[in-house]
Structure formats: C-alpha cells, structure tokens
Motif scaffolding. Structure first.
Motif, PDB file in Angstrom:
ATOM      1  N   THR A   1      44.624  39.022  51.574  1.00 38.91           N
ATOM      2  CA  THR A   1      45.072  38.508  50.276  1.00 38.91           C
ATOM      3  C   THR A   1      43.879  37.931  49.526  1.00 38.91           C
ATOM      4  O   THR A   1      42.769  37.816  50.088  1.00 38.91           O
ATOM      5  CB  THR A   1      46.129  37.409  50.443  1.00 38.91           C
ATOM      6  OG1 THR A   1      45.527  36.280  51.119  1.00 38.91           O
ATOM      7  CG2 THR A   1      47.320  37.908  51.263  1.00 38.91           C
ATOM      8  N   LEU A   2      44.104  37.561  48.278  1.00 40.99           N
ATOM      9  CA  LEU A   2      43.036  36.935  47.511  1.00 40.99           C
ATOM     10  C   LEU A   2      42.632  35.612  48.152  1.00 40.99           C
ATOM     11  O   LEU A   2      41.465  35.216  48.131  1.00 40.99           O
ATOM     12  CB  LEU A   2      43.498  36.706  46.066  1.00 40.99           C
ATOM     13  CG  LEU A   2      42.451  36.180  45.086  1.00 40.99           C
ATOM     14  CD1 LEU A   2      41.220  37.083  45.065  1.00 40.99           C
ATOM     15  CD2 LEU A   2      43.051  36.071  43.686  1.00 40.99           C
TER      16      LEU A   2
ATOM     17  N   SER B   1      47.861  28.421  46.609  1.00 41.37           N
ATOM     18  CA  SER B   1      47.948  29.785  46.098  1.00 41.37           C
ATOM     19  C   SER B   1      46.733  30.103  45.234  1.00 41.37           C
ATOM     20  O   SER B   1      46.320  29.285  44.408  1.00 41.37           O
ATOM     21  CB  SER B   1      49.228  29.952  45.274  1.00 41.37           C
ATOM     22  OG  SER B   1      49.313  31.249  44.730  1.00 41.37           O
TER      23      SER B   1
ATOM     24  N   ALA C   1      44.816  32.704  42.503  1.00 38.34           N
ATOM     25  CA  ALA C   1      45.035  33.738  41.492  1.00 38.34           C
ATOM     26  C   ALA C   1      43.741  33.973  40.730  1.00 38.34           C
ATOM     27  O   ALA C   1      42.851  33.112  40.689  1.00 38.34           O
ATOM     28  CB  ALA C   1      46.143  33.308  40.528  1.00 38.34           C
ATOM     29  N   VAL C   2      43.643  35.140  40.117  1.00 40.50           N
ATOM     30  CA  VAL C   2      42.453  35.473  39.333  1.00 40.50           C
ATOM     31  C   VAL C   2      42.566  34.802  37.967  1.00 40.50           C
ATOM     32  O   VAL C   2      43.510  35.051  37.215  1.00 40.50           O
ATOM     33  CB  VAL C   2      42.323  36.999  39.159  1.00 40.50           C
ATOM     34  CG1 VAL C   2      41.142  37.326  38.256  1.00 40.50           C
ATOM     35  CG2 VAL C   2      42.141  37.671  40.515  1.00 40.50           C
TER      36      VAL C   2
ATOM     37  N   GLY D   1      41.668  41.397  41.388  1.00 41.76           N
ATOM     38  CA  GLY D   1      43.107  41.416  41.164  1.00 41.76           C
ATOM     39  C   GLY D   1      43.698  42.800  41.170  1.00 41.76           C
ATOM     40  O   GLY D   1      44.741  43.051  40.558  1.00 41.76           O
TER      41      GLY D   1
END
Length: 290
Positions: free
Chosen positions: A190-191, A202, A204-205, A288
């Motif tokens: 995952t990222l 969490s 995110a980009v 992403g």
C-alpha cells in the motif's frame, strides 16, 4: 510495465528456439544430412534471433558483454552464460547429424538439458523481482519452461503429445492470470507500506512528486485497459491452445506443423505482451496509480 517489443521478441523466439534445440539434442527429432542442417539451423536461428533482440532493450547495447561479469548476482548474466554454453555444447551434435558422423550423443543430451536451464534463468530475471508481485511467484518459471517445451514439441511434429502440451500451456496461462490478478493485494503493498508512514495513519497522495514525465512513469507504470486485456487473453488462449491442438490432431503433418507453430508464436506474443503490460510495479504507489 512497459511491454517493450524487443523483450517480447526475445522471450517468444528464444523460448521456442531453445525448446526445439532440446528436442534435437535429445534425438527426439530424427534428422540427418540436409534435413539436419535446416532443422538445427531453425533452432539456432530462433534462439540466437531472440538473444540478439534482447540487446535492443539495453541502454547501451555495445556494453552487453559487461553483463557476463555479474554472474554471481545477476540472473541476466547467468542466462547469458547458460545460453552461450548451451549453443557451444549442441554444436558437435548438430555437426554430427548434418554430416552423419554418428558421434556420441552425450553433448547433445547435455546441451538439451542446458536449453531448459537457460530458459529457467530467463524466467528468474522476472520471478525474483519482489517489487513486481505478479511476477514474484513460482508460476512464472513453470510457464516459461512449459512454453519452451511446448514450442519445441510443436516444431518437432504433429501428434497427441504436442497437442496435449499446447492445451496444458493454455491452462497454465489461465492459472497464471488468476494468480497474478490477486498478487498485488496478496502481498499487502500500500502507499503506507511504500512510504513507511502506514503505522501513523492513513496515507494519501497530496501532490504528484513532479510535474513532468520520467523513466519510472514511462517504464514502470503502464496501464492496460480491462477490455483490451480480456480480448488479448482470449486471443492468446485460442492461438496457444485450441488452434495448435486442432491443427496437430486433424491436419496433414506437412500442414499441421507450420500452422501450429505460427499460431503458437502469435499466441505467445499476445501472452508475453500481457505479461509485461499487466505487471504492476510497487513504485506506482508513490504516484497513486495502484
């Protein structure tokens, strides 16, 4: 991954070439005189053409010889050494068959074994890459080796054995696609794991790393449409499995072998294109894309 034509040509032609050379080396294709000259010429031609095609994907093809120095750590280097050793070992057997010298067949059998060692090294170039989960699985070496064996059997002649091998190759392609489709999720990449920040929340980009293109975007992040992939999978299965099997079982031998061989090459070209196009590199997580 970007499906480079040179690598597709390399894996398809060399696989079939080494497979057919193995059949000749083991003596499963009884040839002598000019039949041996053209038979061995075909095997050597396919194998060497594939190996030469692979150099066109190198940034500096003139430095290809330097790859031979990295055999301790590189499967590419091991493949190069294995290919050279294979072609050298098979040369006395090819000469013996051509001139009907009836020499000892030991070099031919050893060279035939080395054909599959070479193909195995080729498969490990991809199977050992953990950053591409779809490739990092035992199914990849099995597919490469069976494709080479099937290609060799198809060129060796018509009959039930090459027809059954073609059908099994189609089944292995289906199994490989089923396994590969779930590999990225199975490894849990995952990222968050890619950046090492997953433990704090969490991830995110927020913004792309750069505004222009680069090598990673061009070579490592290639997205193929689902419809195109499904269509090519069907073409590959028909061309690799159904058409060769039907031709080898129902057509006259003189027509069956060329039809089955050309169909096999076309099907493997489609399968190899998908092999690269559907391979998801974990670096895509940074952009992403996964």
């Amino acid at each position: 991954m970007n499906p480079a034509p040179s690598v597709i040509v390399f894996t398809v032609l060399s696989g079939m070439g080494f497979g057919y050379l193995a059949m000749l080396g083991f003596g499963l294709v009884p040839v002598a005189g000019w039949a041996a000259f053209f038979g061995w010429g075909l095997g050597y031609g396919l194998a060497v053409a594939g190996l030469v095609a692979s150099t066109f994907h190198l940034g500096n093809p003139q430095r290809a010889l330097l790859a031979f120095t990295q055999w301790r750590t590189s499967w590419l280097s091991r493949e190069g050494w294995a290919a050279v050793l294979t072609l050298v070992l098979l040369a006395p057997q090819a000469l013996s068959d051509w001139l009907v010298l009836d020499w000892w067949r030991g070099f031919g059998c050893l060279g035939a074994v080395m054909c599959f060692v070479t193909v195995g090294c080729t498969s490990m170039i991809y199977a050992q890459i953990k950053a591409v989960p779809r490739w990092n699985h035992w199914i990849v070496p099995v597919q490469f080796l069976w494709a080479a064996l099937t290609g060799g059997l198809v060129l060796a002649g018509a009959g039930l054995v090459p027809a059954a091998a073609s059908a099994l190759l189609a089944a292995l392609l289906v199994l490989g696609w089923r396994i590969g489709d779930g590999r990225f999720a199975a490894v849990g990449a995952t990222l968050g794991s890619a950046t090492g920040l997953g433990a704090i929340g969490s991830v995110a980009v927020f913004e792309q790393p750069h505004t222009g293109g680069n090598y990673l975007l061009r070579e490592m992040i290639y997205v193929v449409g689902r419809k195109h992939a499904e269509r090519l999978r069907k073409i590959g299965l028909l061309a690799v499995g159904f058409v060769p099997a039907a031709a080898l079982l129902f057509l006259p031998p003189l027509l069956a072998v060329p039809v089955a061989a050309l169909s096999h090459l076309a099907g493997m070209a489609a399968a190899r294109w998908l092999f690269f196009a559907e391979a998801e590199h974990v670096v895509g997580l940074y952009y992403g894309q996964r």
